[in-house]
Design a protein around this motif. Structure first.
Motif, mmCIF file in Angstrom:
data_model
loop_
_atom_site.group_PDB
_atom_site.id
_atom_site.type_symbol
_atom_site.label_atom_id
_atom_site.label_comp_id
_atom_site.label_asym_id
_atom_site.label_seq_id
_atom_site.Cartn_x
_atom_site.Cartn_y
_atom_site.Cartn_z
ATOM 1 N N MET A 1 5.488 11.740 16.019
ATOM 2 C CA MET A 1 6.743 11.941 15.299
ATOM 3 C C MET A 1 6.966 13.423 15.069
ATOM 4 S SD MET A 1 9.354 10.442 13.986
ATOM 5 C CE MET A 1 8.748 8.760 13.951
ATOM 6 N N THR A 2 8.156 13.899 15.412
ATOM 7 C CA THR A 2 8.459 15.293 15.220
ATOM 8 C C THR A 2 8.561 15.634 13.747
ATOM 9 O OG1 THR A 2 10.045 17.053 15.686
ATOM 10 C CG2 THR A 2 10.947 14.847 15.380
ATOM 11 N N SER A 3 8.108 16.846 13.379
ATOM 12 C CA SER A 3 8.231 17.312 12.000
ATOM 13 C C SER A 3 9.468 18.182 11.826
ATOM 14 C CB SER A 3 6.980 18.101 11.594
ATOM 15 O OG SER A 3 6.813 19.235 12.433
ATOM 16 N N GLU A 4 10.222 18.415 12.901
ATOM 17 C CA GLU A 4 11.428 19.224 12.823
ATOM 18 C C GLU A 4 12.529 18.470 12.080
ATOM 19 O OE1 GLU A 4 11.227 22.022 16.739
ATOM 20 O OE2 GLU A 4 11.931 19.964 17.007
ATOM 21 N N THR A 5 13.399 19.222 11.437
ATOM 22 C CA THR A 5 14.496 18.627 10.683
ATOM 23 C C THR A 5 15.801 18.789 11.444
ATOM 24 O OG1 THR A 5 14.802 20.687 9.463
ATOM 25 C CG2 THR A 5 13.383 19.004 8.465
ATOM 26 N N ILE A 6 16.684 17.810 11.281
ATOM 27 C CA ILE A 6 18.013 17.827 11.901
ATOM 28 C C ILE A 6 19.037 17.640 10.792
ATOM 29 C CG2 ILE A 6 19.579 16.698 13.528
ATOM 30 C CD1 ILE A 6 17.105 15.651 15.013
ATOM 31 N N LEU A 7 20.034 18.480 10.771
ATOM 32 C CA LEU A 7 21.139 18.345 9.841
ATOM 33 C C LEU A 7 22.405 18.021 10.619
ATOM 34 C CD1 LEU A 7 22.381 18.634 6.988
ATOM 35 C CD2 LEU A 7 22.816 21.045 7.568
ATOM 36 N N ILE A 8 23.042 16.902 10.289
ATOM 37 C CA ILE A 8 24.359 16.566 10.840
ATOM 38 C C ILE A 8 25.385 16.828 9.745
ATOM 39 C CG2 ILE A 8 25.780 14.784 11.911
ATOM 40 C CD1 ILE A 8 23.219 13.311 12.654
ATOM 41 N N LYS A 9 26.328 17.682 10.006
ATOM 42 C CA LYS A 9 27.311 18.046 8.986
ATOM 43 C C LYS A 9 28.723 17.678 9.435
ATOM 44 C CE LYS A 9 27.978 22.871 10.497
ATOM 45 N NZ LYS A 9 27.898 24.284 10.077
ATOM 46 N N ASN A 10 29.626 17.670 8.463
ATOM 47 C CA ASN A 10 31.045 17.381 8.725
ATOM 48 C C ASN A 10 31.240 16.013 9.388
ATOM 49 O OD1 ASN A 10 31.946 19.853 7.658
ATOM 50 N ND2 ASN A 10 31.538 20.901 9.609
ATOM 51 N N ALA A 11 30.559 14.995 8.852
ATOM 52 C CA ALA A 11 30.604 13.665 9.449
ATOM 53 C C ALA A 11 31.260 12.670 8.496
ATOM 54 C CB ALA A 11 29.199 13.185 9.786
ATOM 55 N N HIS A 12 32.099 11.797 9.045
ATOM 56 C CA HIS A 12 32.542 10.610 8.324
ATOM 57 C C HIS A 12 31.539 9.499 8.626
ATOM 58 C CE1 HIS A 12 36.346 12.321 7.078
ATOM 59 N NE2 HIS A 12 36.587 12.711 8.318
ATOM 60 N N ILE A 13 31.046 8.827 7.593
ATOM 61 C CA ILE A 13 29.930 7.897 7.751
ATOM 62 C C ILE A 13 30.396 6.447 7.649
ATOM 63 C CG2 ILE A 13 27.749 7.095 6.774
ATOM 64 C CD1 ILE A 13 27.289 9.932 5.739
ATOM 65 N N SER A 44 19.420 23.192 3.833
ATOM 66 C CA SER A 44 19.292 24.624 4.095
ATOM 67 C C SER A 44 17.989 24.903 4.828
ATOM 68 C CB SER A 44 19.324 25.388 2.763
ATOM 69 O OG SER A 44 19.134 26.762 2.977
ATOM 70 N N GLY A 45 18.075 25.672 5.914
ATOM 71 C CA GLY A 45 16.891 26.002 6.698
ATOM 72 C C GLY A 45 16.471 24.937 7.681
ATOM 73 N N SER A 46 17.362 23.986 7.997
ATOM 74 C CA SER A 46 17.034 22.938 8.965
ATOM 75 C C SER A 46 16.760 23.539 10.335
ATOM 76 C CB SER A 46 18.179 21.929 9.066
ATOM 77 O OG SER A 46 18.398 21.294 7.832
ATOM 78 N N ASP A 47 15.876 22.913 11.079
ATOM 79 C CA ASP A 47 15.549 23.402 12.426
ATOM 80 C C ASP A 47 16.751 23.330 13.349
ATOM 81 O OD1 ASP A 47 12.594 23.925 12.223
ATOM 82 O OD2 ASP A 47 12.611 21.815 11.652
ATOM 83 N N HIS A 48 17.539 22.260 13.229
ATOM 84 C CA HIS A 48 18.670 22.054 14.129
ATOM 85 C C HIS A 48 19.857 21.544 13.332
ATOM 86 C CE1 HIS A 48 15.578 22.561 17.082
ATOM 87 N NE2 HIS A 48 14.987 21.444 16.707
ATOM 88 N N VAL A 49 21.012 22.091 13.600
ATOM 89 C CA VAL A 49 22.242 21.706 12.907
ATOM 90 C C VAL A 49 23.247 21.220 13.940
ATOM 91 C CG1 VAL A 49 24.125 22.442 11.413
ATOM 92 C CG2 VAL A 49 21.817 23.382 11.073
ATOM 93 N N VAL A 50 23.762 20.018 13.715
ATOM 94 C CA VAL A 50 24.776 19.428 14.581
ATOM 95 C C VAL A 50 26.070 19.339 13.779
ATOM 96 C CG1 VAL A 50 25.462 17.422 15.935
ATOM 97 C CG2 VAL A 50 23.055 18.060 15.803
#
Length: 429
Positions: A1-13, A44-50
């Motif tokens: 399992m990856t320990s990297e973080t992903i942030l998805i922003k500006n999303a309607h859920i 804040s500080g996420s590895d990857h931002v989508v």
């Protein structure tokens, strides 16, 4: 399992439960889970931002009726195919299923610990995998694919001493049922499937025949209950549906010929039904092309003529319906037609709810699968549009899904992400 973080922003859920999308939000993923959901700043500080840029984020789809080990419609032949060939078919099927947005599947007959471990170890690219192991069938029942006119010299015994193929165990009394069920659960099966009626592709059994005695069905139910799991039953005719639910079966597969009285009873018992329309249309339209025998073509014509009436009946009764496709062999490419067929009767929300939250309930994972909430599994889709208004977005074999995330890892990403994001969706992990 990856320990990297992903942030998805500006999303309607779409969270799997509400018929309305959320306001623009951010979702933080880490360690394979949804860690935080916020309408303000997060991650804040996420590895990857989508940047979803106003697109819809929804739970990964769940297909609760799959057979990854059936590579042909000639069911009297596939049990004699080499396991190595069948495994390669499963590999292709699983990868294609994931690319269509199905991040979880339930193999409800044939799938086993081998393919499950191959997925977990990154050897096969596929969805999260739940499996029922070998199906329980009576002699001459829907799971007994031996032609009545043929003596099969290749009969083999499974470890429990019961005749079996790579798909089924043939059991003919409560003792044999208990022994076979225990052995499949020993091998890691998440539930057990029995054949409660005749079926389309089997050579010997008329559709309207009910199968197994009450004692045999209750034996399977008892064994599963004591191991904290459940029995699912293949049933087409309404009598088979009624008696299986009455004897303790938790989930009905197909339920095609159900009537109002039985639908009301199933709803009152809080049992589930997983209708499978993609396979009905596929066999009706192309079965002969792919080798479906004439006797089976006659049976599919009967089922096809009444299937949509059954869907309307179950909807009116308030039956808890999941979503499955049941496609066999080369017809697996029609998986996303399930959405197009159901919308003839159901609303987009009803279909989406079935393919996410209800299917997660059937899998006994209601707080982890099929939903977007903190602590749930990080299995997500980004959709180019609003599927609550336009379900056809999910009919396009993944073309309207620019991002697919399974277990917190991006297996597909066509949107701009932060530097280094390729590491987040490389394969194997």
């Amino acid at each position: 399992m990856t320990s990297e973080t992903i942030l998805i922003k500006n999303a309607h859920i779409f969270d799997g439960h509400s018929p309305e999308l959320s306001d623009r939000s951010s979702i933080l993923l880490a360690d394979g889970e949804i860690k935080e959901i916020s309408t303000g700043a997060t991650g804040s500080g996420s590895d990857h931002v989508v940047d979803a840029a106003g697109r819809t984020v929804m739970p990964g789809l769940i297909d609760n009726h799959i057979h990854v080990y059936i590579p042909t419609l000639d069911t009297t032949a596939f049990s004699r195919m080499p396991d190595t060939y069948i495994a390669q078919y499963a590999n292709v099927f699983l990868n294609a299923t994931l690319q269509r947005g199905f991040t979880t599947i339930r193999d409800i007959g044939g799938g086993d610990v081998g393919i499950s471990r191959a997925i977990d170890h990154g050897l096969v690219r596929g969805p999260r995998f739940y499996y029922a192991g070998k199906i329980m069938s009576q002699t001459g029942g829907h799971g007994d694919m031996r032609p009545g006119w043929e003596v099969d010299p290749s009969e083999q015994l499974c470890t429990c001493g019961i005749y079996s193929t790579n798909l089924t165990c043939i059991v003919d009394n409560p003792y044999e049922m208990r022994k076979a069920v225990r052995d499949e659960l020993r091998k890691g099966s998440h539930c057990i499937k029995i054949m409660g009626s005749g079926g389309v592709v089997s050579p010997n059994d008329p559709l309207h025949h009910t199968q197994f005695t009450e004692e045999e069905i209750r034996a399977a139910v008892d064994e599963c209950a004591r191991q904290e799991t459940y029995v699912s039953a293949h049933c087409h005719p309404t009598e088979a549906v009624r008696r299986c639910v009455e004897f303790g079966v938790r989930c009905i597969e197909h339920g095609t010929l159900i009537d109002k009285e039985t639908a009301d009873y199933v709803a009152g018992q809080s049992a589930y039904v997983v209708p499978t329309f993609a396979v009905l249309y596929a066999l009706y339209e192309e079965g002969a092309k792919y080798g479906l025998p004439p006797a089976s073509q006659e049976k599919i014509n009967l089922v096809f003529a009444q299937a949509m009436d059954g869907l309307e009946t179950m909807r009116a009764a308030g039956v808890k319906m999941g979503l499955g496709t049941d496609l066999l062999g080369a017809q697996h490419v029609r998986q996303c037609t399930e959405f197009a067929i159901r919308k003839q009767v159901l609303t987009p929300f009803e279909i989406l709810h079935q393919a996410t939250a209800v299917n997660a309930e059937i899998l006994m994972e209601p707080d982890r699968l099929g939903c977007i909430r903190e602590g749930a599994f990080a299995d997500l889709l980004v959709v180019d549009g609003n599927p609550l208004e336009d379900i056809s977005l999910l009919e396009r074999d993944g073309a309207a899904l620019p991002v697919i995330i399974r277990k917190g890892e991006m297996v597909k990403c066509e949107l701009d992400v932060s530097e280094g994001a390729m590491r987040a969706f490389s394969w194997p992990a």
